[in-house]
Design a protein around this motif. Structure first.
Motif, PDB file in Angstrom:
ATOM      1  N   PHE A  56      11.717  -7.809  -1.776  1.00  0.00           N
ATOM      2  CA  PHE A  56      10.309  -7.820  -1.961  1.00  0.00           C
ATOM      3  C   PHE A  56       9.584  -6.634  -1.777  1.00  0.00           C
ATOM      4  O   PHE A  56       8.940  -6.094  -2.348  1.00  0.00           O
ATOM      5  N   PHE A  57      10.054  -6.178  -0.593  1.00  0.00           N
ATOM      6  CA  PHE A  57       9.301  -5.025  -0.024  1.00  0.00           C
ATOM      7  C   PHE A  57       9.753  -3.731  -0.907  1.00  0.00           C
ATOM      8  O   PHE A  57       9.057  -2.798  -1.217  1.00  0.00           O
ATOM      9  N   GLU A  62       7.945   0.261  -4.941  1.00  0.00           N
ATOM     10  CA  GLU A  62       8.449   0.663  -6.455  1.00  0.00           C
ATOM     11  C   GLU A  62       7.173   0.609  -7.332  1.00  0.00           C
ATOM     12  O   GLU A  62       6.923   1.388  -7.982  1.00  0.00           O
ATOM     13  N   ALA A  63       6.351  -0.426  -7.082  1.00  0.00           N
ATOM     14  CA  ALA A  63       5.283  -0.664  -7.858  1.00  0.00           C
ATOM     15  C   ALA A  63       3.971   0.285  -7.550  1.00  0.00           C
ATOM     16  O   ALA A  63       3.156   0.384  -8.123  1.00  0.00           O
ATOM     17  N   ALA A  64       4.055   0.825  -6.171  1.00  0.00           N
ATOM     18  CA  ALA A  64       2.616   1.060  -5.612  1.00  0.00           C
ATOM     19  C   ALA A  64       2.804   2.432  -4.847  1.00  0.00           C
ATOM     20  O   ALA A  64       4.227   2.770  -4.471  1.00  0.00           O
ATOM     21  N   ASP A  65       1.698   3.266  -4.518  1.00  0.00           N
ATOM     22  CA  ASP A  65       1.779   4.283  -3.702  1.00  0.00           C
ATOM     23  C   ASP A  65       1.762   4.250  -1.965  1.00  0.00           C
ATOM     24  O   ASP A  65       2.044   4.980  -1.318  1.00  0.00           O
ATOM     25  N   ASP A  87      12.807  -3.811  10.703  1.00  0.00           N
ATOM     26  CA  ASP A  87      13.738  -3.577  10.112  1.00  0.00           C
ATOM     27  C   ASP A  87      13.788  -3.915   8.572  1.00  0.00           C
ATOM     28  O   ASP A  87      14.365  -3.256   7.651  1.00  0.00           O
ATOM     29  N   GLU A  88      13.141  -5.058   8.073  1.00  0.00           N
ATOM     30  CA  GLU A  88      12.877  -5.400   6.539  1.00  0.00           C
ATOM     31  C   GLU A  88      12.190  -4.087   5.927  1.00  0.00           C
ATOM     32  O   GLU A  88      12.212  -3.813   4.813  1.00  0.00           O
ATOM     33  N   LEU A  89      11.068  -3.590   6.813  1.00  0.00           N
ATOM     34  CA  LEU A  89      10.191  -2.667   6.234  1.00  0.00           C
ATOM     35  C   LEU A  89      11.084  -1.303   5.890  1.00  0.00           C
ATOM     36  O   LEU A  89      10.474  -0.319   5.202  1.00  0.00           O
ATOM     37  N   ALA A  90      12.380  -1.291   6.167  1.00  0.00           N
ATOM     38  CA  ALA A  90      13.108   0.043   5.939  1.00  0.00           C
ATOM     39  C   ALA A  90      13.322   0.158   4.686  1.00  0.00           C
ATOM     40  O   ALA A  90      13.453   1.208   3.931  1.00  0.00           O
ATOM     41  N   ALA A  91      12.859  -0.905   3.743  1.00  0.00           N
ATOM     42  CA  ALA A  91      13.172  -0.812   2.245  1.00  0.00           C
ATOM     43  C   ALA A  91      11.881  -0.152   1.656  1.00  0.00           C
ATOM     44  O   ALA A  91      12.139   0.041   0.342  1.00  0.00           O
TER      45      ALA A  91
END
Length: 284
Positions: A56-57, A62-65, A87-91
């Protein structure tokens, strides 16, 4: 209260930069004509959420700046949940700006949540402002108290006065953050709603606990291009302030239920401005 005019946020720590360099992929090319924001709130990350949000992240990145997070990022505000979220926000390969929500305060240690996010490179705003891609972002959690004639007044028992004072304090935080911005384009980031329009759909009896008109007052004195908030899971996707500013409810449960065919974040675009205030020309 600090009223310095600077919009600069603290630079990410060395650990955050190393984390980003090690775990985040290269961002896609920016648009020459617009700045794109992906906004979402109410992730309610638990200790069992590891691995559940990375896709999801990555999609939002990919969609936004810029990725905007509107509070209730964890379920109980524990250090373990905060680390899972970090840790999830690493994406994410783009800048992240966040405010906390009431769930992030549940364990009495909101600073633990804020610190974990900050170490992961997130700008956590609590009455502060920052500038990203030429757009100013002011953030505060906000608070409850009701709307319009239904607003709770500071009269009677000390506990009531303390409750109302908390609402006033959060409104002052938002105003202080907005006053620091010097950018021609501005966004306000909240957890609680500043208007009734985006809580409609919730039981009327709980409206007073979903936001406060006191949060709208700074937005009238310091107009912005858009307001994002969460908290009202069964509310309405979009409304407007008295002066016509769009307000978006980006609670993830609401987005999942009302737009099941779309990714559960709200995309919002602003024209990319050059330093002189002109729209930047497209590349030849």
């Amino acid at each position: 209260m600090h009223h310095a005019p600077s919009t600069a946020a603290p630079a990410p720590s060395l650990r955050a930069r190393q984390h980003a360099a090690t775990h985040r992929e290269e961002p896609r090319a920016r648009s020459a004509t617009s700045v794109r924001f992906a906004a979402v709130g109410d992730l309610h990350v638990t200790k069992d959420s590891a691995g559940a949000l990375r896709g999801f992240f990555a999609q939002a990145s990919e969609a936004a700046d810029v990725l905007l997070l509107c509070g209730d990022l964890t379920d109980y505000g524990t250090a373990e949940e905060a680390q899972v979220l970090a840790d999830e926000l690493a994406a994410v390969s783009v800048p992240i700006v966040a405010v906390l929500g009431n769930h992030d305060y549940e364990s009495g240690t909101p600073q633990v949540v804020a610190d974990a996010l900050t170490h992961a490179g997130v700008r956590v705003l609590d009455g502060e402002a920052c500038e990203i891609e030429g757009v100013g972002i002011a953030g505060a959690k906000g608070f409850a108290g009701g709307f319009g004639r239904g607003s709770l007044g500071a009269w009677g028992e000390p506990a009531i006065k303390q409750f109302v004072q908390e609402a006033l304090n959060e409104a002052m935080k938002l105003e202080s953050a907005l006053a620091k911005l010097r950018t021609p384009q501005r966004i306000a980031l909240l957890h609680y709603s500043p208007i009734t329009g985006t809580v409609e759909g919730e039981p009327v009896e709980i409206y007073p606990f979903l936001g406060s008109s006191r949060l709208e007052e700074p937005l009238l004195r310091y107009p912005v291009d858009a307001v994002f908030h969460g908290h009202a899971h069964r509310g309405t996707l979009e409304g407007k302030t008295i002066n016509g500013v769009p307000v978006f409810n980006v609670a993830r449960p609401l987005l999942l239920r009302t737009r099941p065919q779309q990714p559960p974040f709200r995309l919002f675009e602003l024209p990319r401005l050059a330093a002189q205030g002109e729209i930047a020309p497209a590349p030849q």
